[in-house]
Every structure is written in C-alpha cells, then in structure tokens.
Design a protein around this motif. Structure first.
Motif: not given
Length: 452
Positions: A440-445
């Motif tokens: 997974n690539l999880v954006r914290v944005c």
C-alpha cells in the motif's frame, strides 16, 4: 509553527468572515488521545445485497465497544453518527451502484464533526467478471468525492478486502478499521487501502498493539521521526532510534524521553548497513519493524542543480533504504511477520518545482514498495509506504509565506497536518495485526488537491 489563520477562524469574528467571504474553513480535527473511546458516537453499518463483509465487520465493531443501531429499525430523523460504514462487496454490476446513493444520500448530513466514512469493496483485479470489476473500481470515485464534499473534518476511505483471504485477512481488516474509524487517521482521507493475505497477529491489548516489538526508526532526532519514536513507544514498542552524529544531542533527548536506545550512524557510509545489522543482532537478535524515515532535501531547479545535490538526495532518501533492506534480509534479521514501512512524499506522486532530485527519490520509494512487496510476501513480511503532504515542521516553517499558505489550504481539511498524523499512520502499518495489508501507499495529506 502555529497556523494563525486556522486559529483566527475559530473565533467569532473569524467565523463570520469565513462565512461572508467563502474563505477556507479549517475544522478542528479529532485526533487520538490514549484512553479515548474508538468513536464518539454510534456507527451506522449498511450493506449492499449479498455483501460478504457486513456480518464480520459488525462483530468487529461490536467487540470494540462501538454502538451499532439496528438497520431494520425505523430511522430516527435526528440521529447523528460518528461513522458510516458500508459493505459494497455485493455490487457486481454498474446498475447496482444505486445502492450507494440509497445508503449515503439520507445520511450525508447525519455525521458528527470529524466523522468517518468507510466503504468496503473487492479488489477489481480479483473480481469474477469485467462488470463486477468495473463496479468495484467505481467505488474510488465515490469515496474521494465524499472526502471533498462532506467537510467538517470528515474523512472517507475505500478498503478493498481480498475475497479469498487466509487467517491474517480478518485480523488486518480489524486493524485497518480500528485505525480508520479512530482519531489516529485524522489527516488521512480519500485513500484506497488493500487488505490481502499474510501473517497478522491480533494484540492482547489494542491500546498497546506493539508490545514486545523491536522497531528501528531512521531519522528519529527531529520532526516526523521524533514524533514517530514517541507514538511507537506509547504503543509498546522498544524503539531503536537512529540518526546522524551531528544531531546526537537531539537524538539522545528523544531516546531518554521514550526509554529507547540510540544509534548514531551516517546511512550513506559504505559500512553503515553492516554496522547497523551487527548492532541489531548483538543487542536484540532481530528487528520486527524497520521504518525508513531518514530523508533530506537539496532544492534547486534541475538546470541549476550541481551533481552533489542530486547524488546526496538519491543516496539518503532511496539507495540507503535498498542497501539496509538487502543486508537485514540477507541476515534474516527481519523475521516472518516483520514489517517494513518507507516514507515517500506527495512530491513523489505529483512532482514539485525545484525538487527534481527529491521527487525522483520519493517516487523511487513507491517503486520499491511496488516491486519488493510481492517478493517479501513469500517470506511473511509486509512492505508499505506513507506519503506525507504538507506537514507543520521546522522545514515547512521556513517556506515563503504564500507557498506555505497554499500548502496548508489546498486540501480537504484546509490546514497542514502535524508530525503525529504521519506517525500514527506509520504506527498502524507497523502493528503486527496489519501484516496482511502489504504493497500500500497511504497518503497523509488531508486529501491534497495535488497528485492522484
């Protein structure tokens, strides 16, 4: 650095001005505090016809102390919910997408501030027919739009859960639900998370999901790294905090605060991976979690950038991760059930003027996850990445005013995130219970408007 605009809009005069001029309206976000209940109110759980996850999700939430109103009961017109959770796995044709409207339309205004929307689906690549895959892919548009539309700090996520799971799948589904529905995910929105198969172990105590775990954090002396060390230690981990000798005093302060251990090491040194491996083997015999957080910036437009700026950023941000992984894996220091979490950036997704070196390195981190996660899956090790957006740190505080304000406002939360937001997300991916979520690539944005 404090966000003076966000503070001003919480005043009476600020509220009036925002409403009159249609200015960005940063909400107060619900963040996690130890001892808090998972959610501050009831959760409405709905399901498409033939959905396969509503029953197990209901059991998970009930066991976690969440109140679930009876969906068969007459609806209460004044009811307010902390979250809306919908099992869309039964939708197998585009004509059945109407079920989403029928569930969300009457409840769109019923969410409490900082509410949560979670939609559960089946990975399109694992669907039985093209029509089903088409309908399941459509869920991404729904959740990303809800994240931008509902406001007031509401987040929206899509969780694809493999239909042919193993023993690790329900554990990681629970772990993921606990993270997304809680205050830990305050600055995560519009994300697509995949829960597959793999080694996952539920903790004895969900308030200390990292008890007994040895966790290495690189770049731990300041900013996100220091926040990460604190969050991991709070969750029960024995933290090995690493940074360069030049910030040894700051690193020692973090370690003394959390009761961890410090390693002063330049990761670009030729013998750094070997020295690190020998330290971990000698002191702990293993490392359960590796968090590649160390990173640098050396900004210049490409035409004005000297070779050293390019080389140093690629080496620290990307190549050092590869070298460390290689040695730790070769020496079997990361056991089955281990986790690796790499820190990418929204710049690696959208690019950024004056940061070709940085964006290249962070896009490479995403490539590392894409290519290595399937290989590590065979060894029972998960690999994921997080991509922070605009986070309030000493580095962003030095940005020009207009660029800083643009970074803060150009997301669904209309504000910058905090280092703890990134730390909470990495912490969740580091939990043994999350081991079946990999690649997974999880954006914290805050659901930034930049990038995909």
């Amino acid at each position: 650095m404090s966000d003076r605009y966000a503070s001003f809009v919480q005043t009476g005069a600020g509220r009036a001005l925002v409403k009159r001029l249609g200015l960005p309206d940063p909400p107060r976000l619900r963040r996690h505090t130890p001892g808090d209940p998972l959610v501050p109110g009831p959760v409405l759980l709905g399901s498409s016809a033939g959905g396969r996850l509503a029953e197990p999700v209901g059991k998970i939430l009930t066991a976690a102390g969440v109140t679930l109103p009876d969906p068969a009961a007459s609806p209460d017109a004044g009811a307010r919910f902390a979250a809306l959770v919908y099992d869309a796995t039964g939708i197998s044709d585009s004509t059945e997408l109407r079920q989403l409207y029928d569930f969300f339309h009457p409840h769109a205004r019923a969410l409490l501030p900082s509410g949560r929307v979670i939609v559960l689906g089946s990975p399109p690549a694992e669907c039985d027919s093209p029509r089903e895959a088409t309908a399941q892919r459509a869920l991404e548009g729904l959740t990303r739009s809800i994240g931008k539309e509902f406001g007031r700090g509401v987040t929206a996520q899509l969780v694809y859960v493999t239909p042919d799971g193993d023993a690790g799948t329900p554990v990681s589904l629970e772990s993921t639900l606990r993270f997304l529905i809680s205050g830990r995910s305050a600055y995560v929105s519009g994300q697509v998370i995949r829960v597959g198969t793999g080694t996952a172990t539920a903790p004895a105590d969900w308030d200390r999901p990292l008890d007994g775990q040895i966790v290495l954090v690189t770049g731990a002396a300041r900013g996100i790294g220091a926040a990460l060390a604190r969050v991991l230690a709070r969750d029960g981990a024995r933290v090995v905090a690493l940074d360069v000798p030049a910030v040894g005093d700051a690193l020692a302060a973090v370690v003394n605060e959390i009761g961890g251990s410090a390693v002063q090491l330049d990761l670009t040194a030729p013998d750094a991976p070997t020295r690190l491996a020998e330290h971990l083997a000698g002191r702990h015999g293993r490392v359960d979690v590796v968090v590649h957080n160390a990173g640098i910036t050396r900004d210049k437009t490409l035409g004005r950038m000297d070779a050293d700026r390019w080389d140093s950023v690629i080496d620290v941000n990307l190549s050092s991760q590869e070298r460390i992984n290689d040695v730790l894996l070769e020496r079997d220091l990361i056991p089955a059930g281990g986790r690796i979490v790499s820190v990418s950036s929204i710049a690696g997704i959208a690019g950024n003027r004056g940061q070709t070196n940085y964006a290249t390195s962070k896009a490479g981190v995403i490539g590392l996850v894409d290519s290595l996660a399937p290989v590590l899956h065979e060894r029972g090790i998960s690999l994921n990445a997080v991509a922070p957006g605009f986070i309030e740190t000493r580095l962003t505080a030095r940005m020009p005013l207009m660029l800083r304000e643009a970074g803060r406002r150009m997301n669904s939360m209309a504000q910058g995130g905090l280092p703890v937001d990134v730390a909470e997300t990495i912490g969740w991916l580091a939990w043994p219970a999350t081991g079946a979520a990999s690649g997974n690539l999880v954006r914290v944005c805050g659901q930034s408007l930049l990038g995909a």
